[in-house]
Design a protein around this motif. Structure first.
Motif, mmCIF file in Angstrom:
data_model
loop_
_atom_site.group_PDB
_atom_site.id
_atom_site.type_symbol
_atom_site.label_atom_id
_atom_site.label_comp_id
_atom_site.label_asym_id
_atom_site.label_seq_id
_atom_site.Cartn_x
_atom_site.Cartn_y
_atom_site.Cartn_z
ATOM 1 N N TRP A 26 0.827 -1.216 0.000
ATOM 2 C CA TRP A 26 0.000 0.000 0.000
ATOM 3 C C TRP A 26 0.861 1.266 0.000
ATOM 4 C CZ3 TRP A 26 -0.503 -3.395 4.368
ATOM 5 C CH2 TRP A 26 -1.381 -4.457 4.140
ATOM 6 N N PRO A 27 1.734 1.430 -0.993
ATOM 7 C CA PRO A 27 2.646 2.582 -0.988
ATOM 8 C C PRO A 27 1.971 3.919 -1.237
ATOM 9 C CG PRO A 27 2.874 1.337 -3.016
ATOM 10 C CD PRO A 27 1.967 0.545 -2.131
ATOM 11 N N VAL A 28 0.755 3.903 -1.826
ATOM 12 C CA VAL A 28 0.015 5.149 -1.992
ATOM 13 C C VAL A 28 -1.370 4.990 -1.380
ATOM 14 C CG1 VAL A 28 1.251 5.889 -4.067
ATOM 15 C CG2 VAL A 28 -0.802 4.497 -4.301
ATOM 16 N N ASN A 29 -1.921 6.097 -0.928
ATOM 17 C CA ASN A 29 -3.197 6.023 -0.207
ATOM 18 C C ASN A 29 -4.393 6.215 -1.135
ATOM 19 O OD1 ASN A 29 -3.869 8.936 -0.369
ATOM 20 N ND2 ASN A 29 -2.085 9.192 0.962
ATOM 21 N N ALA A 30 -5.563 6.070 -0.564
ATOM 22 C CA ALA A 30 -6.802 6.121 -1.340
ATOM 23 C C ALA A 30 -7.019 7.488 -1.989
ATOM 24 C CB ALA A 30 -7.992 5.770 -0.440
ATOM 25 N N LEU A 31 -6.605 8.551 -1.327
ATOM 26 C CA LEU A 31 -6.798 9.888 -1.892
ATOM 27 C C LEU A 31 -5.902 10.099 -3.109
ATOM 28 C CD1 LEU A 31 -7.138 12.108 1.314
ATOM 29 C CD2 LEU A 31 -8.929 11.011 -0.046
ATOM 30 N N VAL A 32 -4.682 9.573 -3.060
ATOM 31 C CA VAL A 32 -3.793 9.671 -4.223
ATOM 32 C C VAL A 32 -4.394 8.922 -5.410
ATOM 33 C CG1 VAL A 32 -1.550 8.975 -5.152
ATOM 34 C CG2 VAL A 32 -1.692 10.027 -2.895
ATOM 35 N N LEU A 33 -4.896 7.726 -5.170
ATOM 36 C CA LEU A 33 -5.504 6.947 -6.248
ATOM 37 C C LEU A 33 -6.695 7.686 -6.858
ATOM 38 C CD1 LEU A 33 -5.340 3.395 -4.628
ATOM 39 C CD2 LEU A 33 -3.872 4.303 -6.427
ATOM 40 N N GLU A 34 -7.504 8.316 -6.004
ATOM 41 C CA GLU A 34 -8.649 9.078 -6.509
ATOM 42 C C GLU A 34 -8.183 10.305 -7.283
ATOM 43 O OE1 GLU A 34 -12.564 9.939 -7.357
ATOM 44 O OE2 GLU A 34 -11.699 8.119 -6.469
ATOM 45 N N ALA A 35 -7.126 10.971 -6.799
ATOM 46 C CA ALA A 35 -6.618 12.153 -7.495
ATOM 47 C C ALA A 35 -6.121 11.791 -8.891
ATOM 48 C CB ALA A 35 -5.502 12.798 -6.679
ATOM 49 N N VAL A 36 -5.420 10.670 -9.015
ATOM 50 C CA VAL A 36 -4.929 10.250 -10.327
ATOM 51 C C VAL A 36 -6.102 9.976 -11.259
ATOM 52 C CG1 VAL A 36 -3.701 8.429 -11.570
ATOM 53 C CG2 VAL A 36 -2.731 9.382 -9.467
ATOM 54 N N ARG A 37 -7.105 9.266 -10.758
ATOM 55 C CA ARG A 37 -8.278 8.993 -11.589
ATOM 56 C C ARG A 37 -8.931 10.295 -12.043
ATOM 57 N NH1 ARG A 37 -12.337 4.802 -8.860
ATOM 58 N NH2 ARG A 37 -13.398 5.228 -10.837
ATOM 59 N N ALA A 38 -9.133 11.209 -11.103
ATOM 60 C CA ALA A 38 -9.855 12.444 -11.411
ATOM 61 C C ALA A 38 -9.089 13.325 -12.394
ATOM 62 C CB ALA A 38 -10.131 13.208 -10.115
ATOM 63 N N CYS A 39 -7.781 13.455 -12.171
ATOM 64 C CA CYS A 39 -6.993 14.398 -12.968
ATOM 65 C C CYS A 39 -6.600 13.848 -14.336
ATOM 66 C CB CYS A 39 -5.743 14.818 -12.191
ATOM 67 S SG CYS A 39 -6.125 15.753 -10.697
ATOM 68 N N CYS A 40 -6.880 12.572 -14.582
ATOM 69 C CA CYS A 40 -6.602 11.989 -15.896
ATOM 70 C C CYS A 40 -7.858 11.877 -16.760
ATOM 71 C CB CYS A 40 -5.959 10.607 -15.734
ATOM 72 S SG CYS A 40 -4.239 10.673 -15.178
ATOM 73 N N GLU A 41 -9.007 12.295 -16.222
ATOM 74 C CA GLU A 41 -10.241 12.230 -16.997
ATOM 75 C C GLU A 41 -10.271 13.341 -18.052
ATOM 76 O OE1 GLU A 41 -13.330 12.264 -14.079
ATOM 77 O OE2 GLU A 41 -13.015 10.145 -13.533
ATOM 78 N N PRO A 42 -11.018 13.160 -19.134
ATOM 79 C CA PRO A 42 -10.995 14.119 -20.238
ATOM 80 C C PRO A 42 -11.292 15.564 -19.831
ATOM 81 C CG PRO A 42 -12.065 12.097 -20.943
ATOM 82 C CD PRO A 42 -11.821 11.951 -19.466
ATOM 83 N N ALA A 43 -12.230 15.767 -18.924
ATOM 84 C CA ALA A 43 -12.553 17.139 -18.524
ATOM 85 C C ALA A 43 -11.366 17.810 -17.837
ATOM 86 C CB ALA A 43 -13.775 17.148 -17.597
ATOM 87 N N ALA A 44 -10.652 17.041 -17.018
ATOM 88 C CA ALA A 44 -9.482 17.587 -16.336
ATOM 89 C C ALA A 44 -8.357 17.871 -17.328
ATOM 90 C CB ALA A 44 -9.003 16.623 -15.257
ATOM 91 N N VAL A 45 -8.162 16.971 -18.278
ATOM 92 C CA VAL A 45 -7.125 17.191 -19.289
ATOM 93 C C VAL A 45 -7.433 18.447 -20.097
ATOM 94 C CG1 VAL A 45 -6.009 16.228 -21.339
ATOM 95 C CG2 VAL A 45 -6.541 14.743 -19.393
ATOM 96 N N ALA A 46 -8.691 18.658 -20.415
ATOM 97 C CA ALA A 46 -9.084 19.870 -21.146
ATOM 98 C C ALA A 46 -8.823 21.115 -20.310
ATOM 99 C CB ALA A 46 -10.560 19.786 -21.535
#
Length: 337
Positions: free
Chosen positions: A221-241
């Motif tokens: 568990w080297p990264v926590n749940a918030l990091v995993l959620e941040a990666v998911r959120a910031c890689c979505e198309p709306a965030a990339v735009a």
């Protein structure tokens, strides 16, 4: 070398020392992170990790097994000794954390000093089986051609590209994040674009075998749940735009700052600049930095970067209104000097 801009940017100062776009995450991202708080009651699962890796993979046209979620890009630097390099070539001036991690682990290091700040592939020692460089480079703001970086690849060598600021460049020009070539390791950060220095979130992109070797000494568990959620959120198309719009704004604001600095003949700027910061050379730089601080303005000292001296200062690109304040403070200090 263990000096970072956050040390300069104390509360109450106008911050031109730290290269973070926002002073807190945008509301939509805060909502996503708040919604993930209930996940803190259990350990992150393999499915959670896969969801984050899949989001980053989709964003860069890779497969999930070519993504490793990190506790910030800095963790990627800390993991480099696991690759067991025999000789590491560090391209400077650049971010110092990779060199510190390698030296602390007893890895032989050779500095490749770029006098004009531009990559010369022929300057890299042939014996180096690990090469590390930034793109765009901190603190010079130079954007190296992707083709030149590719020239460094060869069997038995790992080339690490620190792309912590790649999403601040319009179109992410010269990024190698989507390049699936053997021996290429790209490190990405969410800190700068999304105002997340307090979370530490990023990821590595490379072939599956290389990532497995890089991560072999990590704990569970080297990264926590918030990091995993941040990666998911910031890689979505709306965030990339949104990040692309922000990159265009950075480019406009950088040109505004360059235009204003052109009126100060004592200040020279390293160009061409492509990042959200500028490297300046100012006579009496240490005195100038202290006097700016006395006027409530924080800038980043440059002499902690290999190859730079006390006359070098790094300044973050801000809005035209803030840029005007910085240039006025420089003018006042230089006129009094």
């Amino acid at each position: 070398m263990r000096h970072h801009g956050d040390v300069e940017a104390e509360r109450g100062l106008v911050d031109f020392a730290v290269n973070v776009r926002l002073d807190r995450p945008p509301e939509w991202l805060r909502g996503r992170l708040a919604g993930a708080l209930d996940q803190l009651g259990h350990y992150p699962s393999a499915a959670d990790d896969l969801a984050a890796r899949s989001a980053a993979a989709t964003r860069h046209g890779r497969s999930p097994d070519e993504v490793l979620v990190l506790a910030g890009a800095a963790e990627g630097f800390a993991l480099l000794p696991a690759l067991k390099p025999r000789l590491a070539a560090l391209v400077h001036p650049s971010f110092t954390e990779p060199e510190l991690a390698l030296r602390d682990a007893g890895v032989p290091v050779e500095r490749v000093q770029l006098d004009d700040y531009r990559l010369d592939p022929s300057a890299i020692p042939e014996a180096a089986d690990l090469v590390v460089l930034g793109n765009p480079t901190n603190p010079t703001s130079v954007l190296h051609p992707a083709a030149g970086i590719r020239e460094l690849l060869r069997p038995g060598r790992v080339v690490v590209v620190d792309e912590a600021f790649a999403d601040t460049v319009p179109g992410e020009r010269e990024s190698l994040a989507g390049c699936a070539e053997p021996g290429l390791l790209v490190l990405r950060s969410l800190t700068k674009m999304w105002g997340l220095p307090g979370l530490r979130a990023g990821y590595a992109l490379g072939d599956a075998e290389l990532l497995a070797e890089l991560s072999r000494l990590r704990p569970h568990w080297p990264v926590n749940a918030l990091v995993l959620e941040a990666v998911r959120a910031c890689c979505e198309p709306a965030a990339v735009a949104e990040s692309e719009r922000a990159a265009e704004e950075f480019a406009a604001h950088r040109q505004d700052l360059l235009d204003r600095l052109a009126d100060l003949p004592e200040v020279s700027v390293a160009e061409p600049a492509e990042g959200p910061f500028l490297l300046l050379r100012v006579p009496g730089g240490e005195r100038v930095r202290h006097e700016l601080r006395a006027r409530g303005v924080a800038v980043r000292r440059g002499d902690t970067f290999p190859g730079l001296g006390p006359d070098h200062l790094r300044v973050a690109v801000r809005s035209p209104e803030q840029n005007s304040l910085l240039v006025k403070a420089f003018r006042d200090v230089l006129e009094c000097g």
